[in-house]
Design an enzyme around this catalytic site. Structure first.
Site, short mmCIF file in Angstrom:
data_model
loop_
_atom_site.label_atom_id
_atom_site.label_comp_id
_atom_site.label_asym_id
_atom_site.label_seq_id
_atom_site.Cartn_x
_atom_site.Cartn_y
_atom_site.Cartn_z
N PHE A 140 0.86 -1.19 0.00
CA PHE A 140 0.00 0.00 0.00
C PHE A 140 0.89 1.23 0.00
O PHE A 140 1.64 1.46 0.94
CB PHE A 140 -0.95 0.05 1.20
N ASP A 225 9.11 3.01 2.10
CA ASP A 225 7.90 3.77 2.43
C ASP A 225 7.66 3.59 3.92
O ASP A 225 7.15 2.56 4.37
CB ASP A 225 6.71 3.26 1.61
N LYS A 254 2.12 11.20 7.35
CA LYS A 254 1.29 10.89 8.53
C LYS A 254 1.77 11.60 9.80
O LYS A 254 1.51 12.77 9.97
CB LYS A 254 1.17 9.37 8.69
C1 PLP Z 1 -1.11 6.03 4.41
C2 PLP Z 1 -0.02 5.48 3.58
C3 PLP Z 1 0.31 6.05 2.32
C4 PLP Z 1 -0.50 7.15 1.69
O1 PLP Z 1 -0.57 8.30 2.44
P1 PLP Z 1 -1.73 9.37 2.12
O2 PLP Z 1 -1.40 10.53 3.00
O3 PLP Z 1 -3.03 8.71 2.47
O4 PLP Z 1 -1.65 9.69 0.67
C5 PLP Z 1 1.38 5.52 1.64
N1 PLP Z 1 2.10 4.50 2.13
C6 PLP Z 1 1.81 3.93 3.32
C7 PLP Z 1 2.66 2.81 3.82
C8 PLP Z 1 0.73 4.38 4.07
O5 PLP Z 1 0.43 3.79 5.23
#
Ligand code: PLP
Length: 400
Positions: A140, A225, A254
């Site tokens: 994700f 990520d 985040k």
């Molecule tokens: C939440 C998340 C994203 C995307 O972030 P947004 O601010 O919702 O665009 C990307 N990678 C990971 C691992 C995430 O948990």
């Protein structure tokens, strides 16, 4: 207005791209949120780790108010007096020489992918537009068209092609699969050190360092990520630190703003982030002084309140206590720091009904991937909070 009225308005006027629990939150403070009926809940989702510092942290709030009264947006056409300090503080904290600020996580992921492609053409010498980036099943990374182009989740992608080419997806947790997928055109891998949305999937020990070794040997960029796993969530500043792996780029978001305001960033050293030339990439709101001031305060809270250390301690305790629950529904309890998944057996009938039962008892958790309950409370959680939650969680997991 009561819960049901809010829900009716939302269902009528809002797009139905979410299926939230039926709780209408009106206030948050620390680890707690309150609904419009006056009920209190322990937040065990923390907005997917955006609230590592807890709800409405007073120091971040103060920074937000002070900066909002001064100047909020300059655009990058001009400089502002907050962004340089954020750059410096991010470098000091992370050990990376440079950073590039964006807003949402997906935008920062896109930024990292663009930078990897530029590096492939300018530095590695891959023929233009031939670069391949390797991604992992059940990843994700966000919701843009390029990012869902390498999603393996049919819900995220099936109705949304045509897709962006240049991505290859391989199984997660198997380093031999990476070795096999590499071609002379491979520019980078993009990997979550723990797959949060996939159900808190922790790769086998040694996997991240094997990926690092393979990337180094083949001159491939390692992009981590850490939008969800970073900034203390797993009991280290970055989840890659558990294996002493240093990625070439780290993507954060985040908790970088403690839940106040969208701020994300790509971290890398100068040979990489120095490749962007003026005009090649940008964002109207990225690097704005309000976001920068909020991010600076959010980072200070993580460091000065020792949230990384607390996540390690509380996570260990929480996982140990959850593991002792003797429920016929539980297949596995796993986690690192305060990123915890309780995977239920398929016969349990899905995690949703357990999350609804937790809600009735004052705990907000969200099912992820049907059979996993994720427990990821803010990193300010104290043992007393966990001790309050445990008998309630036990109750729910012992339901028929
Ligand atoms: C939440 C998340 C994203 C995307 O972030 P947004 O601010 O919702 O665009 C990307 N990678 C990971 C691992 C995430 O948990």
């Amino acid at each position: 207005m009561k819960t049901q009225e809010y829900i009716e308005i939302e269902e009528q006027y809002g797009a139905h791209n979410y299926h939230p629990l039926d709780v209408v939150i009106t206030r948050g403070e620390g680890v707690w949120v309150y609904d419009v009926e006056g009920n209190r809940y322990l937040d065990c989702l923390s907005a997917y780790s955006a609230l590592n510092q807890g709800h409405v942290h007073p120091r971040i709030l103060q920074a937000l108010i002070e900066q909002a009264q001064k100047v909020t947006l300059t655009s990058r056409a001009f400089r502002n007096d907050q962004l340089p300090l954020l750059y410096k503080e991010l470098a000091d904290l992370s050990g990376y020489e440079m950073s590039l600020p964006m807003n949402s996580g997906a935008e920062a992921v896109e930024t990292a992918l663009k930078l990897a492609r530029k590096w492939a053409y300018q530095v590695k010498g891959i023929p233009r537009h031939q670069a391949e980036i390797i991604t992992f099943e059940n990843n994700f990374h966000g919701r843009t068209i390029s990012i869902i182009s390498f999603s393996s989740e049919s819900l995220y992608r099936d109705d949304f092609g045509a897709f962006t080419p240049g991505f290859i997806t391989i199984p997660y947790g198997n380093s031999a699969a990476l070795e096999r997928a590499i071609t002379p055109n491979t520019a980078a891998i993009s990997v979550e050190p723990i797959q949060g949305e996939a159900g808190v999937i922790i790769p086998p020990p040694g996997y991240l360092s094997q990926l690092r070794e393979i990337c180094t040997r083949h001159n491939i960029l390692f992009i981590a990520d850490e939008i969800q796993s970073g900034l203390g969530r797993t009991g280290k500043l970055f989840a890659c630190d558990h294996e002493q792996v240093r990625p070439d780029m780290i993507v954060i978001g985040k908790a970088l703003s403690g839940g106040f305001y969208p701020v994300s960033a790509v971290l890398a050293d100068r040979p990489l982030l120095g490749l962007f030339q003026p005009g090649e990439h940008g964002s109207t709101f990225g690097g704005n002084p309000l976001g920068a001031a909020v991010a600076r305060a959010a980072l200070k809270v993580i460091v000065e309140e020792k949230l990384v250390e607390n996540a390690a301690q509380m996570g260990e305790y929480f996982i140990e206590q959850l593991s002792e629950i003797n429920s016929p529904h539980i297949k596995e309890v796993r986690g690192r720091g305060l990123l915890i998944g309780v995977e239920l057996k398929p016969q349990a009938g899905g995690a949703r009904r357990f999350c609804e039962a937790l809600q009735e008892r004052g705990i907000l958790a969200k099912e992820t991937h049907q059979h996993v309950i994720r427990f990821a409370p803010p990193l300010i959680t104290k043992q007393a909070d966990i001790d309050w939650a445990l008998p309630r969680i036990r109750d729910v997991l012992l339901m028929p």
